[in-house]
Design an enzyme around this catalytic site. Structure first.
Site, PDB file in Angstrom:
ATOM      1  N   GLY A   1      14.481   6.674  40.700  1.00  0.00           N
ATOM      2  CA  GLY A   1      15.337   5.720  41.388  1.00  0.00           C
ATOM      3  C   GLY A   1      15.413   4.358  40.739  1.00  0.00           C
TER       4      GLY A   1
ATOM      5  N   GLY B   1      11.604  16.300  40.866  1.00  0.00           N
ATOM      6  CA  GLY B   1      12.413  17.511  40.825  1.00  0.00           C
ATOM      7  C   GLY B   1      13.900  17.316  40.698  1.00  0.00           C
ATOM      8  N   PHE B   2      14.411  16.163  41.149  1.00  0.00           N
ATOM      9  CA  PHE B   2      15.857  15.955  41.117  1.00  0.00           C
ATOM     10  C   PHE B   2      16.191  14.527  40.703  1.00  0.00           C
ATOM     11  CE2 PHE B   2      15.048  19.308  44.187  1.00  0.00           C
ATOM     12  CZ  PHE B   2      15.971  20.282  43.824  1.00  0.00           C
TER      13      PHE B   2
ATOM     14  N   ASP C   1       8.755   5.989  37.422  1.00  0.00           N
ATOM     15  CA  ASP C   1       9.832   6.966  37.248  1.00  0.00           C
ATOM     16  C   ASP C   1      10.395   7.373  38.602  1.00  0.00           C
ATOM     17  OD1 ASP C   1      11.500   9.030  36.493  1.00  0.00           O
ATOM     18  OD2 ASP C   1       9.902  10.389  35.874  1.00  0.00           O
TER      19      ASP C   1
ATOM     20  N   ALA D   1      17.253   7.521  34.560  1.00  0.00           N
ATOM     21  CA  ALA D   1      18.119   8.655  34.215  1.00  0.00           C
ATOM     22  C   ALA D   1      19.575   8.314  34.487  1.00  0.00           C
ATOM     23  CB  ALA D   1      17.691   9.895  34.999  1.00  0.00           C
ATOM     24  N   SER D   2      19.989   8.419  35.748  1.00  0.00           N
ATOM     25  CA  SER D   2      21.389   8.171  36.096  1.00  0.00           C
ATOM     26  C   SER D   2      21.799   6.722  35.896  1.00  0.00           C
ATOM     27  CB  SER D   2      21.651   8.590  37.549  1.00  0.00           C
ATOM     28  OG  SER D   2      20.781   7.922  38.440  1.00  0.00           O
TER      29      SER D   2
ATOM     30  N   SER E   1      15.709   8.934  30.496  1.00  0.00           N
ATOM     31  CA  SER E   1      15.474  10.317  30.909  1.00  0.00           C
ATOM     32  C   SER E   1      16.742  11.126  30.699  1.00  0.00           C
ATOM     33  CB  SER E   1      15.066  10.362  32.382  1.00  0.00           C
ATOM     34  OG  SER E   1      15.028  11.692  32.842  1.00  0.00           O
TER      35      SER E   1
ATOM     36  N   ASP F   1      12.152  15.852  31.060  1.00  0.00           N
ATOM     37  CA  ASP F   1      11.515  16.531  32.192  1.00  0.00           C
ATOM     38  C   ASP F   1      11.529  18.037  31.997  1.00  0.00           C
ATOM     39  OD1 ASP F   1      10.857  14.374  34.021  1.00  0.00           O
ATOM     40  OD2 ASP F   1      13.023  14.076  34.214  1.00  0.00           O
TER      41      ASP F   1
END
Length: 234
Positions: free
Chosen positions: A174, A139-140, A172, A194-195, A7, A34
């Site tokens: 965490g 959203g975050f 999707d 993502a992170s 992501s 996203d």
């Protein structure tokens, strides 16, 4: 085989070409983009132009995740995408959206927020390529995985198997080396991170560790099921 999607929500947009290349070389299977409108979710993120730019920068498949209220307005903008994900909470006529996505050559994926029950997608489950289970509130980036969502993933897997569908399960939110095994054991086919990818100094090692954690969980689950099956036969 577990697939991993990167992501770009956590990527450095000032060096997007380099970020995409690093993720490709690290062995990700596709890119996840996203798109947030500030209405369906409180945040605003990448627009149509960014998604199209990502598609031009890679030969890998690209999935666009529409976290928007008016899905109808956006679908036709993404005909070059490989996968288009829409939220069941945002549409009144899901079959119409699914057919429109298919008509432009993309594969439809339906997403569910954490509190949305699986009953909401019961009648479209066989018509979509995949279901994306949100394991954080959308959203975050950087939120913690909601553990109880593994129960939802297991129930979804049972629904798919019982009906003889080939529908995939995307997870999707965490996702990292600690939570990837939880999602895989519950029945996930695809992990979106993502992170855990772009937030690391060494992207190649991050993807390697994530994939190894997922595959180890998959293999352990397979061995456990095989053992239990043999025990029942004896």
């Amino acid at each position: 085989m577990i697939k991993i999607g990167a992501s770009i929500l956590s990527a450095d947009f000032g060096h997007l070409r380099e970020e995409i290349k690093k993720a490709e070389e690290a062995g990700v299977d596709f890119f996840h983009v996203d798109m947030m409108d500030g209405h369906f979710v409180p945040n605003i993120s990448m627009g149509i132009g960014i998604a199209k730019h990502v598609k031009k920068l890679t030969e890998l498949p690209v999935e666009v995740h529409l976290m928007v209220e008016n899905v109808d307005l956006f679908v036709n903008e993404f005909e070059e995408m490989d996968y288009i994900t829409f939220h069941i909470e945002a549409v009144k006529f899901p079959f119409r959206i699914i057919n429109r996505i298919k008509s432009i050559g993309a594969k439809p994926i339906v997403a569910l927020n954490p509190a949305t029950p699986l009953d909401a997608i019961e009648y479209i489950l066989g018509d979509v390529y995949a279901v994306l289970v949100m394991t954080v509130e959308p959203g975050f980036s950087g939120q913690k995985f909601i553990p109880v969502m593994t129960k939802k993933i297991r129930k979804l897997k049972s629904m798919i198997v019982e009906n003889g569908y080939d529908t995939k399960i995307f997870v999707d939110g965490g996702i990292n080396v600690e939570t990837a095994p939880l999602a895989v054991k519950a029945g996930a086919d695809v992990l979106v991170a993502a992170s855990a990818i772009f937030g690391k100094d060494d992207v190649k090692t991050a993807v390697k560790n994530l994939r190894e954690a997922a595959l180890e969980a998959l293999n352990k689950d397979f061995l456990t099921k095989s053992f239990n099956s043999n025990e029942e036969k004896q």
